[in-house]
Scaffold this motif. Structure first.
Motif: not given
Length: 151
Positions: A28-30, A127-151
């Motif tokens: 990781f860069s950070l 896990f299944s997709p839940l949404g997107v967090r725009p610009g969540f990651y830095e160095a380099p800047r990138e969107d994050a895909l949010m995922m969840q696993r329910t029990f």
């Protein structure tokens, strides 16, 4: 203790923290610092695992934090030369087992939107997709895909 392709999955202990921090720096860069790891190990509701090679080298680590029946993956990191060999899957399965043991309702994670191999692994493990967090990651800047696993 779980063995997968000669990789052992163990609870992350203070003695293994320098190795986990080295994995962070390689991936990781950070990266997390050793102090950050030691602080995480002291948190109530935190659970961390290390992946050790047959020679005892830390080649990956994974962690989660939990509160009020919900868990969040803090990180999953595997040295590049140990990727695509079951190490990430073994670490993720350890997190899933810990989540069940903690009686969590769900486990959340963020993954770089461009990280197709990790996304495929998480989907394979329920896990299944839940949404997107725009610009969540830095160095380099990138969107994050949010995922969840329910029990």
């Amino acid at each position: 203790m779980k063995q997968q392709n000669r990789i052992r999955i163990l609870p992350l202990a203070p003695l293994l923290v320098p190795g986990a921090a080295a994995v962070e720096r390689a991936c990781f860069s950070l990266p997390w610092s050793e102090a950050g790891f030691l602080s995480e190990l002291q948190k109530e509701g935190a659970c961390c695992f290390a992946a050790l090679s047959s020679s005892g080298e830390v080649v990956g680590w994974a962690g989660l934090e939990s509160v009020c029946g919900e868990g969040s993956v803090t990180n999953i990191a595997v040295l590049p030369e140990f990727r695509r060999r079951g190490t990430g899957e073994a670490l993720t399965r350890a997190l899933l087992a810990a989540a069940r043991e903690l009686a969590l309702d769900r486990l959340l994670l963020e993954v770089r939107a461009s990280n197709a191999p990790a996304i495929a692994l998480y989907e394979k493990l329920g896990f299944s997709p839940l949404g997107v967090r725009p610009g969540f990651y830095e160095a380099p800047r990138e969107d994050a895909l949010m995922m969840q696993r329910t029990f």
